[in-house]
Structure formats: C-alpha cells, structure tokens
Design a protein around this motif. Structure first.
Motif, PDB file in Angstrom:
ATOM      1  N   GLU A  48       0.836  -1.203   0.000  1.00  0.00           N
ATOM      2  CA  GLU A  48       0.000   0.000   0.000  1.00  0.00           C
ATOM      3  C   GLU A  48       0.872   1.255   0.000  1.00  0.00           C
ATOM      4  OE1 GLU A  48      -3.427  -1.805  -0.593  1.00  0.00           O
ATOM      5  OE2 GLU A  48      -3.254   0.358  -0.292  1.00  0.00           O
ATOM      6  N   ILE A  49       1.948   1.230   0.777  1.00  0.00           N
ATOM      7  CA  ILE A  49       2.848   2.387   0.827  1.00  0.00           C
ATOM      8  C   ILE A  49       3.506   2.605  -0.533  1.00  0.00           C
ATOM      9  CG2 ILE A  49       4.953   3.293   1.872  1.00  0.00           C
ATOM     10  CD1 ILE A  49       4.186   1.819   4.442  1.00  0.00           C
ATOM     11  N   ILE A  50       3.981   1.513  -1.158  1.00  0.00           N
ATOM     12  CA  ILE A  50       4.647   1.630  -2.460  1.00  0.00           C
ATOM     13  C   ILE A  50       3.676   2.130  -3.520  1.00  0.00           C
ATOM     14  CG2 ILE A  50       5.640   0.248  -4.337  1.00  0.00           C
ATOM     15  CD1 ILE A  50       7.157  -1.329  -2.247  1.00  0.00           C
ATOM     16  N   ARG A  51       2.438   1.660  -3.488  1.00  0.00           N
ATOM     17  CA  ARG A  51       1.451   2.154  -4.454  1.00  0.00           C
ATOM     18  C   ARG A  51       1.240   3.651  -4.300  1.00  0.00           C
ATOM     19  NH1 ARG A  51      -2.854  -2.870  -3.768  1.00  0.00           N
ATOM     20  NH2 ARG A  51      -1.932  -4.241  -5.355  1.00  0.00           N
ATOM     21  N   GLY A  52       1.214   4.138  -3.049  1.00  0.00           N
ATOM     22  CA  GLY A  52       1.100   5.578  -2.825  1.00  0.00           C
ATOM     23  C   GLY A  52       2.320   6.319  -3.337  1.00  0.00           C
ATOM     24  N   ASN A  53       3.516   5.738  -3.116  1.00  0.00           N
ATOM     25  CA  ASN A  53       4.742   6.375  -3.609  1.00  0.00           C
ATOM     26  C   ASN A  53       4.776   6.421  -5.132  1.00  0.00           C
ATOM     27  OD1 ASN A  53       5.612   6.710  -0.983  1.00  0.00           O
ATOM     28  ND2 ASN A  53       6.887   4.883  -0.962  1.00  0.00           N
ATOM     29  N   ILE A  54       4.300   5.361  -5.774  1.00  0.00           N
ATOM     30  CA  ILE A  54       4.255   5.343  -7.245  1.00  0.00           C
ATOM     31  C   ILE A  54       3.370   6.471  -7.760  1.00  0.00           C
ATOM     32  CG2 ILE A  54       3.414   4.039  -9.239  1.00  0.00           C
ATOM     33  CD1 ILE A  54       4.355   1.497  -7.860  1.00  0.00           C
ATOM     34  N   GLU A  55       2.222   6.649  -7.132  1.00  0.00           N
ATOM     35  CA  GLU A  55       1.318   7.718  -7.551  1.00  0.00           C
ATOM     36  C   GLU A  55       2.000   9.081  -7.416  1.00  0.00           C
ATOM     37  OE1 GLU A  55      -3.128   9.458  -6.413  1.00  0.00           O
ATOM     38  OE2 GLU A  55      -2.382   7.604  -5.524  1.00  0.00           O
ATOM     39  N   THR A  56       2.725   9.287  -6.297  1.00  0.00           N
ATOM     40  CA  THR A  56       3.420  10.558  -6.080  1.00  0.00           C
ATOM     41  C   THR A  56       4.517  10.773  -7.107  1.00  0.00           C
ATOM     42  OG1 THR A  56       2.975  10.406  -3.705  1.00  0.00           O
ATOM     43  CG2 THR A  56       4.724  11.908  -4.394  1.00  0.00           C
ATOM     44  N   VAL A  57       5.319   9.716  -7.382  1.00  0.00           N
ATOM     45  CA  VAL A  57       6.419   9.821  -8.340  1.00  0.00           C
ATOM     46  C   VAL A  57       5.905  10.104  -9.747  1.00  0.00           C
ATOM     47  CG1 VAL A  57       8.246   8.483  -9.472  1.00  0.00           C
ATOM     48  CG2 VAL A  57       8.035   8.436  -6.994  1.00  0.00           C
ATOM     49  N   ILE A  58       4.792   9.486 -10.120  1.00  0.00           N
ATOM     50  CA  ILE A  58       4.208   9.730 -11.448  1.00  0.00           C
ATOM     51  C   ILE A  58       3.813  11.195 -11.591  1.00  0.00           C
ATOM     52  CG2 ILE A  58       2.201   9.243 -12.895  1.00  0.00           C
ATOM     53  CD1 ILE A  58       2.346   6.365 -11.942  1.00  0.00           C
ATOM     54  N   ILE A  59       3.170  11.748 -10.556  1.00  0.00           N
ATOM     55  CA  ILE A  59       2.761  13.159 -10.607  1.00  0.00           C
ATOM     56  C   ILE A  59       3.995  14.061 -10.737  1.00  0.00           C
ATOM     57  CG2 ILE A  59       1.701  15.021  -9.287  1.00  0.00           C
ATOM     58  CD1 ILE A  59      -0.165  12.916  -8.069  1.00  0.00           C
ATOM     59  N   GLU A  60       5.033  13.775  -9.930  1.00  0.00           N
ATOM     60  CA  GLU A  60       6.251  14.583  -9.981  1.00  0.00           C
ATOM     61  C   GLU A  60       6.945  14.439 -11.336  1.00  0.00           C
ATOM     62  OE1 GLU A  60       7.284  14.286  -5.206  1.00  0.00           O
ATOM     63  OE2 GLU A  60       8.492  13.199  -6.663  1.00  0.00           O
ATOM     64  N   GLY A  61       6.962  13.205 -11.893  1.00  0.00           N
ATOM     65  CA  GLY A  61       7.572  12.975 -13.196  1.00  0.00           C
ATOM     66  C   GLY A  61       6.848  13.713 -14.306  1.00  0.00           C
ATOM     67  N   ASP A  62       5.502  13.698 -14.258  1.00  0.00           N
ATOM     68  CA  ASP A  62       4.724  14.425 -15.272  1.00  0.00           C
ATOM     69  C   ASP A  62       4.999  15.915 -15.204  1.00  0.00           C
ATOM     70  OD1 ASP A  62       1.773  12.274 -14.964  1.00  0.00           O
ATOM     71  OD2 ASP A  62       3.650  12.034 -16.076  1.00  0.00           O
ATOM     72  N   SER A  63       5.147  16.427 -13.966  1.00  0.00           N
ATOM     73  CA  SER A  63       5.469  17.849 -13.812  1.00  0.00           C
ATOM     74  C   SER A  63       6.838  18.162 -14.409  1.00  0.00           C
ATOM     75  CB  SER A  63       5.438  18.223 -12.327  1.00  0.00           C
ATOM     76  OG  SER A  63       5.831  19.574 -12.137  1.00  0.00           O
ATOM     77  N   LEU A  64       7.828  17.319 -14.154  1.00  0.00           N
ATOM     78  CA  LEU A  64       9.157  17.526 -14.734  1.00  0.00           C
ATOM     79  C   LEU A  64       9.125  17.389 -16.250  1.00  0.00           C
ATOM     80  CD1 LEU A  64      11.394  15.582 -12.173  1.00  0.00           C
ATOM     81  CD2 LEU A  64      11.451  18.040 -12.632  1.00  0.00           C
ATOM     82  N   GLU A  65       8.271  16.500 -16.762  1.00  0.00           N
ATOM     83  CA  GLU A  65       8.128  16.341 -18.213  1.00  0.00           C
ATOM     84  C   GLU A  65       7.673  17.640 -18.854  1.00  0.00           C
ATOM     85  OE1 GLU A  65       8.818  14.319 -21.441  1.00  0.00           O
ATOM     86  OE2 GLU A  65       8.585  13.013 -19.706  1.00  0.00           O
ATOM     87  N   SER A  66       6.702  18.299 -18.222  1.00  0.00           N
ATOM     88  CA  SER A  66       6.214  19.583 -18.743  1.00  0.00           C
ATOM     89  C   SER A  66       7.325  20.640 -18.687  1.00  0.00           C
ATOM     90  CB  SER A  66       5.003  20.052 -17.932  1.00  0.00           C
ATOM     91  OG  SER A  66       3.944  19.121 -18.021  1.00  0.00           O
ATOM     92  N   LYS A  67       8.036  20.683 -17.561  1.00  0.00           N
ATOM     93  CA  LYS A  67       9.131  21.644 -17.439  1.00  0.00           C
ATOM     94  C   LYS A  67      10.229  21.350 -18.453  1.00  0.00           C
ATOM     95  CE  LYS A  67       8.443  22.528 -12.507  1.00  0.00           C
ATOM     96  NZ  LYS A  67       9.032  22.417 -11.146  1.00  0.00           N
ATOM     97  N   SER A  68      10.489  20.055 -18.726  1.00  0.00           N
ATOM     98  CA  SER A  68      11.509  19.689 -19.696  1.00  0.00           C
ATOM     99  C   SER A  68      11.149  20.181 -21.085  1.00  0.00           C
ATOM    100  CB  SER A  68      11.693  18.165 -19.700  1.00  0.00           C
ATOM    101  OG  SER A  68      12.649  17.770 -20.653  1.00  0.00           O
ATOM    102  N   ARG A  69       9.880  20.069 -21.470  1.00  0.00           N
ATOM    103  CA  ARG A  69       9.454  20.568 -22.788  1.00  0.00           C
ATOM    104  C   ARG A  69       9.656  22.068 -22.897  1.00  0.00           C
ATOM    105  NH1 ARG A  69       5.242  16.705 -22.143  1.00  0.00           N
ATOM    106  NH2 ARG A  69       3.851  18.341 -21.315  1.00  0.00           N
TER     107      ARG A  69
END
Length: 381
Positions: A48-69
């Motif tokens: 359950e903890i890892i699933r929550g961390n995955i959700e957080t990392v995905i959100i942070e990664g998507d944000s960095l993806e936008s900044k990278s563009r």
C-alpha cells in the motif's frame, strides 16, 4: 508376562510415538503458517505504501516532463538566435534544460524501481497465500490422522479383541468432527481473524493518513477502526455461543432455545421465528439436551442460509415416553430425494437422531418451504 501382552504394549508404544511425532509436525506446520500470515500482512502494508509512492512519483515525473518541454523550447530558441542573447543567458538555458532532464531521468528510474518492487510484492503475496492454504490443508489432514490414531486405534490390541469399540469410533464420526473444526476455522479466519488483520493494517495506515492528510482524516480512520474492533468482538462472542451455549447446562433446553431464537432473530432481522412448547417440561440427560439443541440449530441455520425463509416456527411437545420437535419454515424448499444424499447437514442430523434412537421425517418441495419432525425417546437410562 505373556507374549500377547508384550505385543499389545509394543503396539501401544509404537502408536504413542507416531502420535507424538505427528503432533510435533502439526505444531511446526502451524508455526510456519502463522509466520507466513504475519509476513503476508507486513507485505500488504508495504505494498500500500509503495502504491502511494508510485502515484506521487508519477505526478512529480509528469510535472518535470512539462518543465523539460518548456526548457527544450527555450534552449531551441536561444540556439536559433544565438547572437541575440548574452553568454550568461545562453549558459543558463543550457544548464536549466540539462538539470531538468537529469531530474526527469532520476524520477523515471525511481518510478521503474517502485513498479518492479510492487510487482515483486504482488507475486510474493500470491505465493505466501498459496503456502498458507497448503499449510492449513496439511494441518487438517494431520488432525484427521491423529484423531483416528488417538480415538480408533488407541490400545489397538484391546480394540482388535472388541469389535464394538471399532464400531463406536468409526471414521465417519472422525470426519464429521474434523468437518466441524474446519467450519469453525473458516468462521474464525473469515470473521475475527480477517477483521483483526484489517485492524493491524489500518493502524499502520492511520500514521500515513495523519502525515499526508492531517489529524481530521486520521481521526475518521480511528473511528472506523473502533467500529471494526467492536464488530470483531461481536463475531467472537457469536462463535463462542455457537460452540456451546453455557445456559444449556444451567437453565436447560427450553430456556436456552428461547434465547438462541431471540439471538438468531437479532442477527437476521428479516426473519421471524415462533417458538411454542406443549406438555410438562423436564430436564433430560445432558447429551440429549445438547443433541436436541443442535438439531433445532441446524434446521434454523439451514433454513436461513439455504432456504432463505422469512417466517419459521419451532414447536416442542413433551410426553412421558418421547419428545417431538417440529420445525417448519416458508423458505424456497427442496427435493429431499435429491438433496438428502448430498447434504452434509442433513446427514449429520440423521446420524445424531440415530444415536438417540429417534426418528426424523422431512417434508419439502421446491417453492413450498420445509418441515422437519424429530421424535426422540426421553425415558431411557
């Protein structure tokens, strides 16, 4: 001492040793099963903890993806119009784009590692669950063999000399006892054990909830946790009552049946059960009282679970020679000729009635409810 006595003693020693070894084996299997259950619950919390961390990392990664563009667009613009920008601006554009790209790669790598860990935990949880089920099956099989050895084959030399002992302790009775143990094990596992496991999981999640969503959300979790504990306690009390109502020894059959019927109606609010007695009530042998109570209990339990009745009646008639018990419901009914040979409950009731030298008659048909009449002699020593 004769050779015959020596042979009997030797056989007894062998069987005692066999029982001892199997008992140790059963305990070892049980320990492995409990350790596996503990590991299972711990891994569920981690999952359950890892699933929550995955959700957080995905959100942070998507944000960095936008900044990278955006940073790449800025870098392309600077490169295209290199002469229009000063050196610090050009360097800043390159460094910003490079830093964002590195952070994005780190974040995607972290996401990949978390997903791998999640998949690994899910596979391990499935494997542990299968191990627990196999361990439970082994314990049940060992119990059957041990009961057979300790009940049917204890003092085997004397048992071989006395055919009646062999008949009294039949394999069918042992299987019936083990089936009851399995039923109780399933009730505990699916009821209180599952609830307590959820309580353990929720206690770990409350801390996470408090850290991520604050005290109000954590307090809601605590309130739900309290209700889960209350439900688990209620289930434990119900199971204890089903094992053997203490009122049966103190008050007797009729008061205990009244209380049982009231409790059954409380647990099943859509069902109504009418209870009547006729004739002069009396205390009978304890084993008769227990058997009759179980017969009525089995009828009502089957009626609720399989017959799905809304109204039922239990009538008991006392005479000098026998006791007549009549249980009727308005459930879906069944064909006795088809069901009786396949129903463990009906077979168990018939065996119980046979042990009391009584009779059982079933009247039922699909869509017409069910009526069962027991006639038990009560004047025997």
């Amino acid at each position: 001492m004769t050779n015959k006595n020596l042979e009997v003693q030797s056989l007894d020693v062998i069987f005692d040793r066999m029982v001892e070894v199997m008992d140790h084996s059963k305990k070892d299997i049980f320990i492995i099963s409990e350790q596996s259950r503990q590991s299972f619950e711990e891994m569920k919390v981690e999952l359950e903890i890892i699933r929550g961390n995955i959700e957080t990392v995905i959100i942070e990664g998507d944000s960095l993806e936008s900044k990278s563009r955006l940073s790449r667009n800025r870098l392309a613009e600077v490169s295209k119009n290199f002469d229009s920008y000063e050196e610090p601006q050009v360097r800043s554009a390159y460094e910003t784009a490079n830093e964002i790209q590195i952070n994005l790669l780190i974040k995607r790598n972290e996401e990949r590692q978390l997903r791998q860990r999640r998949d690994e935990l899910e596979r391990r949880l499935q494997g542990i669950l299968e191990m627990i089920e196999r361990a439970d099956q082994l314990v049940n099989q060992v119990n059957i063999v041990m009961n057979y050895l300790t009940s049917d084959l204890k003092d085997v030399g004397e048992a071989l000399e006395n055919a009646k002992i062999k008949q009294d302790f039949t394999l069918k009775i042992i299987e019936a006892q083990e089936e009851e143990r399995k039923r109780l094990s399933r009730e505990i596992h699916d009821g209180p054990a599952q609830m307590l496991a959820n309580v353990l999981l929720r206690t770990d999640l409350i801390n996470i909830t408090y850290q991520q969503r604050g005290g109000d959300e954590a307090m809601k979790e605590i309130i739900e946790l309290k209700e889960m504990v209350r439900n688990a306690l209620s289930e434990v009390r119900r199971i204890i009552y089903d094992l053997r109502p203490m009122a049966l020894d103190d008050l007797g059959l009729i008061p205990t049946l009244r209380k049982y019927i009231m409790t059954t109606e409380e647990y099943n609010p859509t069902c109504r059960i009418n209870f009547q007695t006729f004739g002069e009530e009396q205390r009978i042998l304890p084993n008769f009282e227990v058997a009759i109570f179980r017969l009525v209990q089995e009828c009502l339990t089957n009626g609720i679970k399989h017959g799905k009745f809304t109204e039922a009646s239990v009538k008991i008639e006392w005479t000098k020679q026998k006791m007549n018990i009549f249980v009727k419901d308005d459930g879906v009914g069944f064909d006795p000729k088809v069901v009786k040979e396949k129903s463990f409950g009906l077979i168990g009731m018939q065996e119980r009635v046979d042990l009391l030298d009584g009779t059982m008659k079933i009247i039922s048909a699909p869509g017409r409810g069910t009526s069962i009449l027991f006639s038990i002699p009560i004047n025997k020593e």
